[in-house]
Design a protein around this motif. Structure first.
Motif, PDB file in Angstrom:
ATOM      1  N   GLU A  82     -34.024   9.178   2.877  1.00  0.00           N
ATOM      2  CA  GLU A  82     -35.744   8.089   2.585  1.00  0.00           C
ATOM      3  C   GLU A  82     -35.562   8.124   0.987  1.00  0.00           C
ATOM      4  O   GLU A  82     -35.360   6.854   0.164  1.00  0.00           O
ATOM      5  N   PHE A  83     -35.545   9.825   0.363  1.00  0.00           N
ATOM      6  CA  PHE A  83     -35.451   9.410  -0.749  1.00  0.00           C
ATOM      7  C   PHE A  83     -34.217   9.416  -1.447  1.00  0.00           C
ATOM      8  O   PHE A  83     -34.197   8.729  -2.441  1.00  0.00           O
ATOM      9  N   LEU A  84     -32.917   9.744  -0.977  1.00  0.00           N
ATOM     10  CA  LEU A  84     -31.631   9.270  -1.718  1.00  0.00           C
ATOM     11  C   LEU A  84     -31.597   7.475  -1.830  1.00  0.00           C
ATOM     12  O   LEU A  84     -30.761   7.229  -2.417  1.00  0.00           O
ATOM     13  N   TRP A  85     -32.114   6.729  -0.411  1.00  0.00           N
ATOM     14  CA  TRP A  85     -32.074   5.834  -0.423  1.00  0.00           C
ATOM     15  C   TRP A  85     -33.056   5.000  -2.164  1.00  0.00           C
ATOM     16  O   TRP A  85     -32.692   4.197  -2.328  1.00  0.00           O
ATOM     17  N   PHE A  90     -32.981   3.629  -9.636  1.00  0.00           N
ATOM     18  CA  PHE A  90     -32.733   4.095 -10.738  1.00  0.00           C
ATOM     19  C   PHE A  90     -31.244   3.915 -11.370  1.00  0.00           C
ATOM     20  O   PHE A  90     -31.089   4.796 -12.594  1.00  0.00           O
ATOM     21  N   GLU A  91     -30.602   3.212 -10.447  1.00  0.00           N
ATOM     22  CA  GLU A  91     -28.789   3.289 -11.296  1.00  0.00           C
ATOM     23  C   GLU A  91     -28.545   1.969 -12.521  1.00  0.00           C
ATOM     24  O   GLU A  91     -27.634   2.408 -12.889  1.00  0.00           O
ATOM     25  N   SER A  92     -29.274   1.060 -12.477  1.00  0.00           N
ATOM     26  CA  SER A  92     -28.787   0.694 -13.435  1.00  0.00           C
ATOM     27  C   SER A  92     -29.592   0.791 -15.017  1.00  0.00           C
ATOM     28  O   SER A  92     -28.569   0.426 -15.886  1.00  0.00           O
ATOM     29  N   VAL A  93     -30.473   1.728 -15.161  1.00  0.00           N
ATOM     30  CA  VAL A  93     -30.363   3.193 -16.097  1.00  0.00           C
ATOM     31  C   VAL A  93     -29.267   4.045 -16.720  1.00  0.00           C
ATOM     32  O   VAL A  93     -29.498   5.335 -15.574  1.00  0.00           O
ATOM     33  N   GLU A  94     -28.212   4.292 -17.141  1.00  0.00           N
ATOM     34  CA  GLU A  94     -27.858   5.470 -17.672  1.00  0.00           C
ATOM     35  C   GLU A  94     -28.579   6.890 -17.185  1.00  0.00           C
ATOM     36  O   GLU A  94     -27.770   8.202 -16.593  1.00  0.00           O
ATOM     37  N   ALA A  95     -29.802   6.744 -17.814  1.00  0.00           N
ATOM     38  CA  ALA A  95     -30.354   7.856 -18.225  1.00  0.00           C
ATOM     39  C   ALA A  95     -31.132   8.036 -17.151  1.00  0.00           C
ATOM     40  O   ALA A  95     -31.451   9.351 -16.747  1.00  0.00           O
ATOM     41  N   THR A  96     -31.689   7.328 -15.930  1.00  0.00           N
ATOM     42  CA  THR A  96     -32.327   7.931 -14.581  1.00  0.00           C
ATOM     43  C   THR A  96     -30.827   7.645 -13.700  1.00  0.00           C
ATOM     44  O   THR A  96     -31.262   7.965 -12.473  1.00  0.00           O
ATOM     45  N   ARG A  97     -30.110   7.829 -14.094  1.00  0.00           N
ATOM     46  CA  ARG A  97     -28.500   7.070 -12.588  1.00  0.00           C
ATOM     47  C   ARG A  97     -28.858   8.276 -12.046  1.00  0.00           C
ATOM     48  O   ARG A  97     -28.531   9.624 -12.316  1.00  0.00           O
ATOM     49  N   GLY A  98     -28.917   8.845 -10.577  1.00  0.00           N
ATOM     50  CA  GLY A  98     -29.266   9.756  -9.861  1.00  0.00           C
ATOM     51  C   GLY A  98     -30.481  10.251  -9.278  1.00  0.00           C
ATOM     52  O   GLY A  98     -30.787  11.310  -8.552  1.00  0.00           O
ATOM     53  N   ALA A  99     -31.312   9.462  -9.936  1.00  0.00           N
ATOM     54  CA  ALA A  99     -32.834  10.766  -9.886  1.00  0.00           C
ATOM     55  C   ALA A  99     -33.444   9.730  -8.555  1.00  0.00           C
ATOM     56  O   ALA A  99     -32.966   9.001  -7.758  1.00  0.00           O
ATOM     57  N   VAL A 100     -34.112  10.984  -7.933  1.00  0.00           N
ATOM     58  CA  VAL A 100     -35.048   9.637  -7.164  1.00  0.00           C
ATOM     59  C   VAL A 100     -36.896   9.331  -7.049  1.00  0.00           C
ATOM     60  O   VAL A 100     -36.701  10.445  -7.790  1.00  0.00           O
ATOM     61  N   THR A 114     -42.346  12.265 -13.746  1.00  0.00           N
ATOM     62  CA  THR A 114     -41.022  12.366 -14.905  1.00  0.00           C
ATOM     63  C   THR A 114     -41.693  14.031 -15.415  1.00  0.00           C
ATOM     64  O   THR A 114     -41.438  14.639 -16.594  1.00  0.00           O
ATOM     65  N   ALA A 115     -42.541  14.231 -15.544  1.00  0.00           N
ATOM     66  CA  ALA A 115     -43.535  15.451 -15.790  1.00  0.00           C
ATOM     67  C   ALA A 115     -42.450  16.712 -14.826  1.00  0.00           C
ATOM     68  O   ALA A 115     -42.674  17.958 -16.172  1.00  0.00           O
ATOM     69  N   VAL A 116     -42.595  15.934 -14.397  1.00  0.00           N
ATOM     70  CA  VAL A 116     -41.253  17.563 -13.292  1.00  0.00           C
ATOM     71  C   VAL A 116     -39.884  17.802 -13.398  1.00  0.00           C
ATOM     72  O   VAL A 116     -39.791  16.941 -13.656  1.00  0.00           O
ATOM     73  N   SER A 117     -39.607  18.646 -13.475  1.00  0.00           N
ATOM     74  CA  SER A 117     -37.618  18.537 -12.728  1.00  0.00           C
ATOM     75  C   SER A 117     -37.721  18.659 -11.362  1.00  0.00           C
ATOM     76  O   SER A 117     -36.172  19.284 -11.325  1.00  0.00           O
ATOM     77  N   ASP A 118     -38.451  19.298 -10.366  1.00  0.00           N
ATOM     78  CA  ASP A 118     -38.059  19.054 -10.019  1.00  0.00           C
ATOM     79  C   ASP A 118     -37.564  18.283  -7.707  1.00  0.00           C
ATOM     80  O   ASP A 118     -37.734  19.064  -7.082  1.00  0.00           O
ATOM     81  N   GLU A 119     -38.170  17.279  -8.531  1.00  0.00           N
ATOM     82  CA  GLU A 119     -38.185  16.328  -6.687  1.00  0.00           C
ATOM     83  C   GLU A 119     -36.607  16.165  -6.735  1.00  0.00           C
ATOM     84  O   GLU A 119     -36.497  16.138  -4.878  1.00  0.00           O
ATOM     85  N   GLU A 120     -35.824  16.341  -7.321  1.00  0.00           N
ATOM     86  CA  GLU A 120     -34.535  16.294  -6.994  1.00  0.00           C
ATOM     87  C   GLU A 120     -33.927  17.489  -5.501  1.00  0.00           C
ATOM     88  O   GLU A 120     -33.450  17.715  -4.817  1.00  0.00           O
ATOM     89  N   THR A 121     -34.006  18.247  -6.628  1.00  0.00           N
ATOM     90  CA  THR A 121     -33.361  19.591  -6.466  1.00  0.00           C
ATOM     91  C   THR A 121     -34.524  19.895  -4.699  1.00  0.00           C
ATOM     92  O   THR A 121     -34.218  20.926  -3.927  1.00  0.00           O
ATOM     93  N   SER A 122     -35.666  19.563  -4.697  1.00  0.00           N
ATOM     94  CA  SER A 122     -36.316  19.762  -3.606  1.00  0.00           C
ATOM     95  C   SER A 122     -36.207  18.611  -2.175  1.00  0.00           C
ATOM     96  O   SER A 122     -35.681  19.185  -0.962  1.00  0.00           O
ATOM     97  N   VAL A 123     -35.657  17.686  -3.035  1.00  0.00           N
ATOM     98  CA  VAL A 123     -34.329  17.275  -1.787  1.00  0.00           C
ATOM     99  C   VAL A 123     -32.610  17.616  -1.329  1.00  0.00           C
ATOM    100  O   VAL A 123     -32.664  17.784   0.019  1.00  0.00           O
ATOM    101  N   VAL A 124     -32.586  18.282  -2.104  1.00  0.00           N
ATOM    102  CA  VAL A 124     -31.071  18.847  -1.650  1.00  0.00           C
ATOM    103  C   VAL A 124     -31.881  20.144  -1.022  1.00  0.00           C
ATOM    104  O   VAL A 124     -30.868  20.132  -0.322  1.00  0.00           O
ATOM    105  N   VAL A 160     -30.601  15.862 -12.907  1.00  0.00           N
ATOM    106  CA  VAL A 160     -30.948  16.806 -13.109  1.00  0.00           C
ATOM    107  C   VAL A 160     -30.204  17.680 -14.424  1.00  0.00           C
ATOM    108  O   VAL A 160     -31.302  18.119 -16.039  1.00  0.00           O
ATOM    109  N   LEU A 161     -28.692  18.248 -14.086  1.00  0.00           N
ATOM    110  CA  LEU A 161     -29.092  18.834 -15.251  1.00  0.00           C
ATOM    111  C   LEU A 161     -28.661  17.637 -16.824  1.00  0.00           C
ATOM    112  O   LEU A 161     -28.263  18.308 -17.841  1.00  0.00           O
ATOM    113  N   LYS A 162     -27.912  16.494 -16.714  1.00  0.00           N
ATOM    114  CA  LYS A 162     -28.045  15.429 -17.784  1.00  0.00           C
ATOM    115  C   LYS A 162     -28.975  15.326 -18.452  1.00  0.00           C
ATOM    116  O   LYS A 162     -29.335  15.526 -19.707  1.00  0.00           O
ATOM    117  N   SER A 163     -30.113  14.698 -17.747  1.00  0.00           N
ATOM    118  CA  SER A 163     -31.655  15.077 -18.204  1.00  0.00           C
ATOM    119  C   SER A 163     -32.182  15.639 -18.916  1.00  0.00           C
ATOM    120  O   SER A 163     -33.256  15.350 -19.666  1.00  0.00           O
TER     121      SER A 163
END
Length: 205
Positions: A82-85, A90-100, A114-124, A160-163
């Motif tokens: 569900e998080f990955l879906w 966020f796909e339509s904006v290059e800066a947020t592509r891949g975000a969850v 956006t204050a945090v940087s570990d939402e994506e890595t938490s899903v991983v 995360v690496l990009k933004s």
């Protein structure tokens, strides 16, 4: 689906107080186990308390291995999917592509802290625990929309690496936060959003 914790125990010599925590931990997690209809079907997760019906990526990531021993595998798998879906939003904006999203919930609303940087890595992390505890390689190849689980996980780390990577130091940065790590120092009307001029820090989150 079993929504209450399975019997689980451990033993740490000379630390009886740790053993005494077993029943309470199972009780609390069972109390906060929830299920709701998501975008991909039924979602099973652990919320942050009755005042917070959402399933938070960061909170679930913290306990993801533990719930793998206590609950049915769907309590790891379905929140990840569900998080990955939510990446689709966020796909339509290059800066947020891949975000969850920060959370998933019965109401279906999306939020990105956006204050945090570990939402994506938490899903991983949740995905890794499900992979090693039974999901396996076949699950990583499962399609969510047009992409596989693995492709979406890779995309989330790329975001995360990009933004959030500081060009000078190579470190991942975030807002300078307190509380549960998602309320920034400046507070204000949007305390979980990183805005221009906010203090930033490199941290484990």
């Amino acid at each position: 689906i079993q929504s209450t914790a399975r019997p689980f125990s451990w033993s740490v010599a000379s630390y009886t107080e740790i053993q005494a925590m077993v029943d309470r931990i199972s009780e609390v997690l069972s109390f906060n186990a929830n299920e709701f209809e998501g975008r991909l079907g039924r979602v099973y997760g652990i919320n942050a308390g009755r005042l917070y019906p959402h399933v938070f990526a960061r909170d679930l990531g913290t306990i993801s291995e533990f719930i793998g021993y206590l609950f049915d595998p769907v309590f790891q798998r379905t929140p990840v999917e569900e998080f990955l879906w939510t990446q689709e939003s966020f796909e339509s904006v290059e800066a947020t592509r891949g975000a969850v999203a920060a959370t998933i919930s019965p109401a279906g609303e999306l939020d990105k802290a956006t204050a945090v940087s570990d939402e994506e890595t938490s899903v991983v992390e949740i995905a890794y625990q499900h992979f090693r505890m039974g999901g396996g390689v076949d699950w990583l190849g499962t399609k969510i929309g047009s992409k596989t689980v693995l492709e979406r996980l890779n995309g989330s780390v790329d975001y995360v690496l990009k933004s959030r990577r500081d060009g000078a130091t190579g470190l991942i940065y975030r807002a300078h936060t307190s509380d549960w790590g998602d309320v920034k120092l400046e507070g204000g009307e949007h305390p979980t959003d990183l805005l221009p001029g906010d203090a930033i820090t490199a941290s484990i989150f």
